[in-house]
Write a protein that holds these residues in place. Structure first.
Motif, PDB file in Angstrom:
ATOM      1  N   SER A 120       0.838  -1.208   0.000  1.00 15.21           N
ATOM      2  CA  SER A 120       0.000   0.000   0.000  1.00 15.21           C
ATOM      3  C   SER A 120       0.869   1.252   0.000  1.00 15.21           C
ATOM      4  O   SER A 120       0.563   2.247  -0.669  1.00 15.21           O
ATOM      5  CB  SER A 120      -0.918   0.001   1.229  1.00 15.21           C
ATOM      6  N   TRP A 121       1.958   1.185   0.725  1.00 16.45           N
ATOM      7  CA  TRP A 121       2.912   2.307   0.774  1.00 16.45           C
ATOM      8  C   TRP A 121       3.466   2.584  -0.619  1.00 16.45           C
ATOM      9  O   TRP A 121       3.545   3.734  -1.061  1.00 16.45           O
ATOM     10  CB  TRP A 121       4.025   1.942   1.744  1.00 16.45           C
ATOM     11  N   ARG A 122       3.874   1.514  -1.307  1.00 22.35           N
ATOM     12  CA  ARG A 122       4.419   1.673  -2.658  1.00 22.35           C
ATOM     13  C   ARG A 122       3.353   2.106  -3.658  1.00 22.35           C
ATOM     14  O   ARG A 122       3.643   2.815  -4.630  1.00 22.35           O
ATOM     15  CB  ARG A 122       5.055   0.366  -3.117  1.00 22.35           C
ATOM     16  N   ARG A 123       2.109   1.711  -3.440  1.00 18.90           N
ATOM     17  CA  ARG A 123       1.017   2.159  -4.330  1.00 18.90           C
ATOM     18  C   ARG A 123       0.765   3.656  -4.176  1.00 18.90           C
ATOM     19  O   ARG A 123       0.463   4.351  -5.152  1.00 18.90           O
ATOM     20  CB  ARG A 123      -0.254   1.370  -3.978  1.00 18.90           C
ATOM     21  N   PHE A 124       0.920   4.183  -2.965  1.00 15.39           N
ATOM     22  CA  PHE A 124       0.854   5.632  -2.778  1.00 15.39           C
ATOM     23  C   PHE A 124       1.963   6.311  -3.573  1.00 15.39           C
ATOM     24  O   PHE A 124       1.732   7.363  -4.193  1.00 15.39           O
ATOM     25  CB  PHE A 124       0.984   5.990  -1.294  1.00 15.39           C
ATOM     26  N   HIS A 125       3.156   5.738  -3.567  1.00 17.87           N
ATOM     27  CA  HIS A 125       4.257   6.324  -4.335  1.00 17.87           C
ATOM     28  C   HIS A 125       3.936   6.336  -5.833  1.00 17.87           C
ATOM     29  O   HIS A 125       4.275   7.309  -6.524  1.00 17.87           O
ATOM     30  CB  HIS A 125       5.544   5.523  -4.097  1.00 17.87           C
ATOM     31  N   ASP A 126       3.318   5.290  -6.322  1.00 20.80           N
ATOM     32  CA  ASP A 126       3.013   5.223  -7.755  1.00 20.80           C
ATOM     33  C   ASP A 126       2.026   6.307  -8.171  1.00 20.80           C
ATOM     34  O   ASP A 126       2.048   6.769  -9.314  1.00 20.80           O
ATOM     35  CB  ASP A 126       2.448   3.840  -8.089  1.00 20.80           C
ATOM     36  N   ALA A 127       1.150   6.733  -7.258  1.00 21.91           N
ATOM     37  CA  ALA A 127       0.216   7.825  -7.537  1.00 21.91           C
ATOM     38  C   ALA A 127       0.781   9.185  -7.148  1.00 21.91           C
ATOM     39  O   ALA A 127       0.050  10.176  -7.128  1.00 21.91           O
ATOM     40  CB  ALA A 127      -1.109   7.586  -6.808  1.00 21.91           C
ATOM     41  N   ASN A 128       2.091   9.224  -6.806  1.00 18.94           N
ATOM     42  CA  ASN A 128       2.795  10.458  -6.443  1.00 18.94           C
ATOM     43  C   ASN A 128       2.285  11.027  -5.120  1.00 18.94           C
ATOM     44  O   ASN A 128       2.087  12.233  -4.972  1.00 18.94           O
ATOM     45  CB  ASN A 128       2.687  11.505  -7.558  1.00 18.94           C
ATOM     46  N   PHE A 129       2.071  10.144  -4.144  1.00 21.35           N
ATOM     47  CA  PHE A 129       1.727  10.556  -2.786  1.00 21.35           C
ATOM     48  C   PHE A 129       2.726   9.909  -1.828  1.00 21.35           C
ATOM     49  O   PHE A 129       3.258   8.834  -2.089  1.00 21.35           O
ATOM     50  CB  PHE A 129       0.300  10.138  -2.414  1.00 21.35           C
ATOM     51  N   ALA A 130       2.941  10.573  -0.727  1.00 18.46           N
ATOM     52  CA  ALA A 130       3.858  10.039   0.273  1.00 18.46           C
ATOM     53  C   ALA A 130       3.239   8.818   0.943  1.00 18.46           C
ATOM     54  O   ALA A 130       2.021   8.720   1.123  1.00 18.46           O
ATOM     55  CB  ALA A 130       4.198  11.114   1.304  1.00 18.46           C
ATOM     56  N   GLY A 131       4.103   7.892   1.349  1.00 14.59           N
ATOM     57  CA  GLY A 131       3.619   6.660   1.966  1.00 14.59           C
ATOM     58  C   GLY A 131       2.867   6.840   3.267  1.00 14.59           C
ATOM     59  O   GLY A 131       1.910   6.096   3.544  1.00 14.59           O
TER      60      GLY A 131
END
Length: 290
Positions: free
Chosen positions: A245-256
């Motif tokens: 989930s943390w990495r999915r936030f990164h993929d959408a350009n949001f902090a983990g």
């Protein structure tokens, strides 16, 4: 007015009042005769002639000239010019002794086009499923699970939507059997509890307790087995679930750390779910591993 007599005429005084005779003197021819002052004759004023009015004469209005229209002349449509064929180098057989020019080949473009997640620009996804430093866009179920288990506690980098949702399906399937065992155990215990009440029929015999004992024991066993498996699976998937989930936030350009919004009561899980559905952003490359 009378003046004294002059030497030429001592007897007649000279009078300067002409036109008047001195009494006692004879009239002379030198005296002017008084003018005939007759009253003036006035003529009656002439009456002005009355103007003669006649009926006005109007000319017939002139009709405007009708415009002369000419039939439009149309020309036959011109045929569009045929595009010229692109220049091609002359065949080698026509000029055997001339050196043939060398033309540069067409530029090679990356497989992923702009706006379509994939390898290359602008998303810079992984081309190899074993490359865990880049997100694998369009991953299959097996590829997503292998990457999920290998990158067990990786919080850096990115994870594509396909990776996240295949893992979510995997987690549901893994917990489905223990959850079913737990629910069956709870139902069997409830049924056994209703049938286990004993009563006295008046002759000293009790009914019910011995008949439901095996069912209650089986239900209790299934309940503890299902509950134990759920706890073990939940603990095993806790860290990798948070990591992906943390990495999915990164993929959408949001902090983990946006993951901690899930701890908000009632609405936190829904907020995180919306973030997990967002499409990838090329700006998320700033979270890639160097």
């Amino acid at each position: 007015m009378t003046y004294p007599p002059t030497p030429e005429n001592p007897e007649q005084p000279e009078s300067h009042d002409t036109g008047k005779s001195v009494p006692g003197s004879a009239p002379t021819d030198d005296q002017p005769t008084p003018p005939n002052t007759a009253p003036p004759q006035y003529q009656a004023p002439e009456q002005p002639e009355q103007p003669q009015y006649g009926a006005p004469r109007y000319q017939a209005p002139q009709q405007p000239e009708q415009p002369q229209y000419e039939a439009p002349q149309y020309q036959a449509p011109q045929q569009p010019e045929q595009p010229q064929a692109p220049y091609a180098p002359p065949a080698a057989s026509l000029y055997p002794n001339q050196p043939q020019p060398h033309y540069a080949s067409a530029p090679a473009y990356a497989a992923g086009m702009t706006g379509v997640p994939g390898p290359g620009e602008p998303f810079n996804g992984a081309t190899d499923p074993e490359d865990l430093s880049r997100p694998l866009y369009g991953a299959t179920f097996g590829q997503a699970i292998r990457r999920f288990l290998k990158n067990y506690a990786g919080f850096s980098g990115r994870a594509s939507r396909s990776e996240y949702w295949w893992v979510a399906l995997f987690s549901f399937l893994v917990t489905l059997i223990p959850l079913a065992l737990y629910i069956i155990g709870v139902v069997m215990l409830a049924v056994a509890s209703d049938n286990s009440s004993t009563y006295d029929d008046g002759f000293g015999d009790g009914y019910g307790s011995a008949a439901v004992a095996p069912a209650a024991g089986l239900g209790l066993t299934l309940l503890f087995v299902g509950l134990g498996l759920l706890i073990v699976i939940g603990l095993a998937l806790l860290v990798p679930s948070i990591a992906i989930s943390w990495r999915r936030f990164h993929d959408a350009n949001f902090a983990g750390p946006f993951y901690f919004l899930s701890f908000i009561p009632y609405v936190g899980g829904l907020v995180v779910l919306v973030f997990m559905v967002l499409p990838p952003s090329p700006l998320g490359r700033r979270f890639d591993r160097v």
